[in-house]
Write an enzyme that holds these catalytic residues in place. Structure first.
Site, PDB file in Angstrom:
ATOM      1  N   GLY A  81       0.808  -1.214   0.000  1.00  0.00           N
ATOM      2  CA  GLY A  81       0.000   0.000   0.000  1.00  0.00           C
ATOM      3  C   GLY A  81       0.841   1.264   0.000  1.00  0.00           C
ATOM      4  O   GLY A  81       1.915   1.337  -0.602  1.00  0.00           O
ATOM      5  N   SER A  82       0.361   2.271   0.725  1.00  0.00           N
ATOM      6  CA  SER A  82       0.968   3.609   0.660  1.00  0.00           C
ATOM      7  C   SER A  82       2.380   3.672   1.223  1.00  0.00           C
ATOM      8  O   SER A  82       3.070   4.673   1.022  1.00  0.00           O
ATOM      9  CB  SER A  82       0.076   4.608   1.400  1.00  0.00           C
ATOM     10  N   THR A  83       2.834   2.629   1.923  1.00  0.00           N
ATOM     11  CA  THR A  83       4.200   2.662   2.451  1.00  0.00           C
ATOM     12  C   THR A  83       5.245   2.637   1.344  1.00  0.00           C
ATOM     13  O   THR A  83       6.423   2.926   1.608  1.00  0.00           O
ATOM     14  CB  THR A  83       4.444   1.484   3.417  1.00  0.00           C
TER      15      THR A  83
ATOM     16  N   LYS B 183       5.072   4.609  -1.343  1.00  0.00           N
ATOM     17  CA  LYS B 183       5.114   5.919  -2.014  1.00  0.00           C
ATOM     18  C   LYS B 183       6.447   6.645  -1.825  1.00  0.00           C
ATOM     19  O   LYS B 183       6.965   7.248  -2.776  1.00  0.00           O
ATOM     20  CB  LYS B 183       3.949   6.789  -1.546  1.00  0.00           C
TER      21      LYS B 183
END
Length: 588
Positions: free
Chosen positions: A295-297, A299
């Site tokens: 997920g967003s980790t 980015k």
């Protein structure tokens, strides 16, 4: 001629007697030759065959080495114990000894007799395992017929469930089952000894020639854990899983320079000292065996690759509009519309739309190359067994939708060790260390992933996630600058994404200027309402980092400024003070 005078024939059987004696002689000669062959020529071979039927080599277990933490604290130890054996027929016949033996075995005479009677057809049975050597001496002193005392070792785990997923355990037969016990089994086990014993047809030892090959004890193994940090991490993780009514969770704490794992815990847990309670789900080390979409980790890693390749500049801004974007049949949404954002705001608000815009500027191959450089798709090789295979398909097999979703952490999987290793590269000025749970005799050279300038720039951007307005404010630690990233992903199951099931993650480092620690926290399926990484996992990170800073005496890097000192003006005395000595006056 008179018939009486005619010659009589030979006595009947004369020739036959010779024939029979000849045959008997041949048989006697054959038997003698066969006996000579068996007794003289083939004696060694048949003696060996007979020995194989009754002579056995019995292994004598070696003392297993200890497992210790980086400060020498014991995590696994072997203590001498004894096992009590019995020959059922002999024991049952010695009726006068049952009461005394049963008392030392801590059971009733009736129960002992019943148990032995059920097994009376066996040549030798075990009555009880893991008695102390002193108890063995007491039982041997009874001189009960058919009773034997066998020396052995029992494994003890002083830290119990706190370090269970790292240390592992031995099964009932003494075989290494999980954890470091398994991965370092060859070093720990040593070399068993041997003795030559003679058994009867019921497998009872009838003679013990005591021809011994001494056992060689195993070596101690030192792991990189700091037991103080391990207790802290386990306590906070267990409390968070219970508070959030989650299915499970994990935490990993690493030194970003050396790659040493300082703490690693998983929930649910188990007590390795309890062989009667072994739930497979509880024994699963989620930090190694569990894969998930990050997920967003990812980015910050995407941005690091974009900066490194020149796809974007540090002053890059993007218009995320109303927080919605449709690309390649994928509907991309942000939790909150943010409009025009710079890189710091993109990370602080965790904008999926902004990440997709950057991914489009980079292109499929560059995204894949960046994730590959950060170690996704490769095994970590931490020294812990059971690492699950993760999935990062070759970019040639990506669809257009994969390029979109990979920009914000979907379409590929990772495990916790891979993700924390990638963040170690950001913390260590672009150098990604080799992660290990086993102490190494020499340092393993790190791998250059991005430049020091890029790593420092991304760390600075990640500080905005922790301050007011960011998604990870609950990860803040008083007196320290913290850099990190939240992540919240839908949980994938066999039939696709599970409705209402999320995995909440926070991964970060501290102090942000020159990080000494990197940690990852993931809560699996929180069920108490909140499920965002900033609400569920970030507080665990903050508590663990605050405690670790105290234990390791990490110097604060964000202390509040000291107030300006107020000048102290002494009061003018209103009366003469006698100081106990004459005052010299100037002469006119």
């Amino acid at each position: 001629m008179n018939p009486a005078q005619r010659s009589l024939p030979d006595a009947p059987g004369g020739w036959r007697r010779v024939a029979v004696l000849g045959v008997l002689g041949v048989f006697a000669l054959a038997i003698t030759a066969r006996a000579f062959q068996l007794q003289i020529l083939s004696n060694d071979a048949y003696s060996k065959k007979g020995d194989n039927q009754y002579v056995r080599m019995q292994q004598m277990r070696a003392h297993r080495g200890a497992v210790r933490d980086r400060n020498g604290e014991p995590l696994a130890l072997s203590a001498p114990v004894v096992s009590i054996t019995a020959e059922p027929e002999k024991l049952l016949a010695a009726t006068g000894t049952h009461a005394a033996l049963a008392s030392l075995l801590q059971e009733s005479p009736a129960a002992l007799v019943t148990r032995v009677t059920k097994l009376r057809k066996q040549g030798q049975i075990y009555l009880k395992h893991y008695l102390t050597p002193e108890e063995g001496v007491q039982i041997a002193a009874l001189k009960v017929p058919g009773i034997g005392v066998e020396p052995n070792y029992r494994r003890f785990y002083p830290a119990g469930e706190v370090a269970a997923h790292v240390v592992g355990f031995l099964d009932f037969e003494g075989n290494a089952a999980t954890g470091v016990e398994r991965s370092a089994d060859e070093r720990l086990a040593g070399m068993p000894g041997k003795r030559r014993v003679i058994r009867d047809n019921k497998k009872r030892i009838v003679e013990d020639p005591t021809e011994l090959t001494p056992a060689q004890p195993g070596d101690d193994v030192e792991v990189t854990l700091d037991l103080r940090l391990q207790y802290l991490a386990y306590r906070e993780l267990k409390a968070a899983v219970a508070e959030n009514r989650a299915k499970g969770g994990l935490i990993v704490l690493v030194d970003p320079r050396s790659g040493d794992i300082l703490a690693l815990a998983s929930q649910p847990g188990f007590n390795p000292n309890r062989s009667d309670v072994r739930d497979p789900e509880a024994m699963r080390n989620r930090a190694v065996a569990m894969t998930f979409e990050p997920g967003s980790t990812v980015k910050p890693l995407l941005i690091a690759q974009a900066l490194e390749t020149g796809a974007i500049r540090p002053d890059y801004t993007v218009d995320t509009g109303n927080g919605f974007l449709k690309v390649a049949d994928v509907n991309v949404r942000d939790v909150h519309a943010a409009g025009v954002v710079d890189l710091a705001t993109l990370l602080a608000k965790s904008s999926n739309v902004g990440a997709v815009h950057i991914g489009q500027k980079m292109g499929t191959e560059s995204i894949w190359n960046g994730y590959t450089k950060f170690g996704f798709g490769d095994k970590v090789g931490s020294g812990l067994p059971g690492e699950e295979r993760t999935v990062l398909r070759d970019y040639h097999r990506w669809r257009a939708s994969d390029t979109v979703t990979a920009s914000y952490g979907y379409s590929f999987t990772a495990n916790a060790l891979q993700l924390v290793r990638a963040y170690c590269a950001l913390a260590n000025d672009g150098l990604m260390p080799a992660i290990s749970i086993l102490k190494r005799d020499s340092a393993v050279p790190p791998q250059r992933v991005v430049s020091a300038h890029t790593a420092q720039l991304v760390r600075g951007l990640l500080e905005g996630v922790i301050v007011k307005g960011g998604s990870g404010t609950k990860a803040a630690v008083a007196g320290y600058r913290v850099a990190g990233k939240t992540g919240t992903v839908k949980k994938n199951g066999k039939g696709g994404y599970i409705k209402g099931a999320y995995q909440s993650t926070f991964v970060g480092m501290m102090p942000a200027e020159n990080p000494s620690l990197v940690a990852l926290v993931m809560i699996d399926e929180p069920g108490n309402g909140d499920y965002y990484g900033g609400a569920v996992s970030a507080p665990v990170f903050g508590h663990v980092m605050a405690g670790a800073a105290r234990l390791l005496q990490i110097k604060p890097d964000e202390l509040p400024p000291l107030p300006e000192p107020t000048p102290v003006i002494p009061p003018v005395p209103t009366q003469r003070v006698d100081i106990g000595m004459p005052i010299a006056r100037a002469q006119p």
